[in-house]
Scaffold this motif. Structure first.
Motif, short mmCIF file in Angstrom:
data_model
loop_
_atom_site.label_atom_id
_atom_site.label_comp_id
_atom_site.label_asym_id
_atom_site.label_seq_id
_atom_site.Cartn_x
_atom_site.Cartn_y
_atom_site.Cartn_z
N ARG A 77 1.15 -1.19 -0.02
CA ARG A 77 0.19 0.12 0.40
C ARG A 77 0.87 1.15 -0.19
O ARG A 77 0.34 2.27 -1.18
N ASN A 78 1.70 0.60 1.18
CA ASN A 78 2.88 2.35 0.78
C ASN A 78 3.86 2.59 -0.50
O ASN A 78 3.92 4.02 -0.54
N VAL A 79 3.47 1.81 -1.57
CA VAL A 79 4.74 2.04 -2.70
C VAL A 79 3.03 2.29 -3.75
O VAL A 79 4.06 1.93 -4.67
N GLY A 80 2.24 3.06 -3.27
CA GLY A 80 1.19 2.62 -3.94
C GLY A 80 0.93 1.72 -5.29
O GLY A 80 0.25 1.47 -5.87
N LEU A 81 0.91 0.44 -4.48
CA LEU A 81 1.01 -0.67 -5.50
C LEU A 81 -0.39 -1.13 -5.08
O LEU A 81 -1.31 -2.05 -6.18
N LEU A 82 -0.97 -0.84 -4.36
CA LEU A 82 -2.63 -1.62 -3.42
C LEU A 82 -3.31 -0.30 -3.29
O LEU A 82 -3.10 0.39 -2.20
N GLU A 83 -3.96 -0.63 -3.26
CA GLU A 83 -5.10 0.26 -2.70
C GLU A 83 -6.57 -0.44 -2.51
O GLU A 83 -7.05 -1.58 -2.24
N GLN A 84 -7.17 -0.32 -1.24
CA GLN A 84 -7.55 -1.16 0.51
C GLN A 84 -8.77 -0.22 0.75
O GLN A 84 -8.78 0.88 1.00
N ARG A 85 -9.91 -0.95 1.17
CA ARG A 85 -11.28 -0.31 1.87
C ARG A 85 -12.12 -1.98 2.67
O ARG A 85 -11.35 -3.05 2.40
N ASP A 86 -12.18 -0.90 3.82
CA ASP A 86 -13.22 -2.42 4.55
C ASP A 86 -14.36 -2.04 4.01
O ASP A 86 -15.19 -1.24 3.91
N GLU A 87 -14.82 -3.86 4.13
CA GLU A 87 -16.82 -3.69 4.07
C GLU A 87 -16.28 -4.58 5.40
O GLU A 87 -16.49 -6.19 5.09
N GLY A 88 -17.38 -4.31 5.88
CA GLY A 88 -17.86 -4.99 7.45
C GLY A 88 -15.87 -5.58 7.39
O GLY A 88 -15.14 -4.55 8.14
N THR A 89 -15.99 -6.75 8.47
CA THR A 89 -14.43 -7.10 8.28
C THR A 89 -13.96 -7.79 7.96
O THR A 89 -13.07 -7.87 7.77
N ARG A 90 -14.68 -7.77 6.73
CA ARG A 90 -13.13 -7.88 5.69
C ARG A 90 -12.71 -6.30 4.52
O ARG A 90 -13.02 -5.46 4.28
N ARG A 91 -10.91 -6.60 3.99
CA ARG A 91 -10.59 -5.41 4.17
C ARG A 91 -10.26 -5.90 2.58
O ARG A 91 -9.62 -6.72 1.99
N LEU A 92 -10.49 -5.45 1.22
CA LEU A 92 -10.63 -5.63 -0.05
C LEU A 92 -9.83 -4.53 -0.54
O LEU A 92 -8.62 -3.37 -0.49
N ASN A 93 -8.86 -5.32 -2.04
CA ASN A 93 -7.72 -4.88 -2.00
C ASN A 93 -8.04 -4.85 -3.67
O ASN A 93 -9.27 -4.99 -4.45
N ARG A 94 -7.38 -3.95 -4.06
CA ARG A 94 -7.01 -3.06 -5.50
C ARG A 94 -6.01 -2.91 -5.99
O ARG A 94 -5.50 -2.17 -4.95
N LEU A 95 -5.60 -3.79 -7.12
CA LEU A 95 -4.10 -3.64 -7.56
C LEU A 95 -4.10 -2.37 -8.31
O LEU A 95 -5.24 -2.15 -10.16
#
Lengths: 124, 124
Positions: A77-95
């Motif tokens: 995430r810190n090198v800009g490769l990953l975007e994350q968001r929380d949905e309920g108890t799940r942390r979802l990812n986007r490359l």
């Protein structure tokens, strides 16, 4: 009560997520992030499916402790490769494939092609 | 005595040089080699001049011990980035730019462009 929903602050978990844009990232940081084979595998697995479908909890098959896995996600995430968001108890990812590719042309392709691109002497 | 010159074995120094082809090199090894800022600087300096003109002894301005410098050159040679040959007391270098670029498209360009490609926040 419905208007309360709109002004409700994001959960503490989501608020704690800091994201970097690939534009702010140095080559050193990008090479450090992708120098780890487990992080490259996470990237390849995310590239293999649609955005926002893989939760962090679906990577427990990787041969590292849960705390190490969290660290790997934070590095990506810190090198800009990953975007994350929380949905309920799940942390979802986007490359962030296109953005990262704009900043470091070719680098992500090398990672995504790594497994089918074994060197001539057969070493992984 | 002249025919003796032709059959003379190469010096021990030259004989001890092992070279790898980029085709034999894994992405992990390439990322490890280029993950070091001093090695990337050596690569950029070599790219700035013609092949076989820079001797290892001309890199003593870099802020590392001589033994560390020798190690950096060996690492670069072992991932197929560098060809070396001895001429008298000088060890000359050639950057294997085209071969490395064929094996890892884009990676060397990122390294060569690094110094003029500072991220937006000004960090190196």
């Amino acid at each position: 009560m419905e208007h309360y929903i709109d002004v409700r602050p994001p959960s503490n978990r989501t608020r704690s997520l800091t994201h970097a844009s690939p534009l702010e990232v140095s080559l050193q940081a990008a090479l450090d992030a992708l120098g780890d084979p487990v992080r490259r595998r996470i990237v390849r697995e995310l590239a293999g499916g649609p955005d926002w479908t893989r939760a962090c909890g679906t990577f427990t098959h990787l041969p590292v402790a849960k705390s190490t896995l969290s660290h790997h996600f934070a590095v990506l995430r810190n090198v800009g490769l990953l975007e994350q968001r929380d949905e309920g108890t799940r942390r979802l990812n986007r490359l962030r494939r296109a953005e990262f590719d704009d900043r470091f042309p070719g680098l992500l392709s090398l990672v995504l092609d790594e497994e089918r691109d074994v060197p001539h002497d057969g070493r992984p």
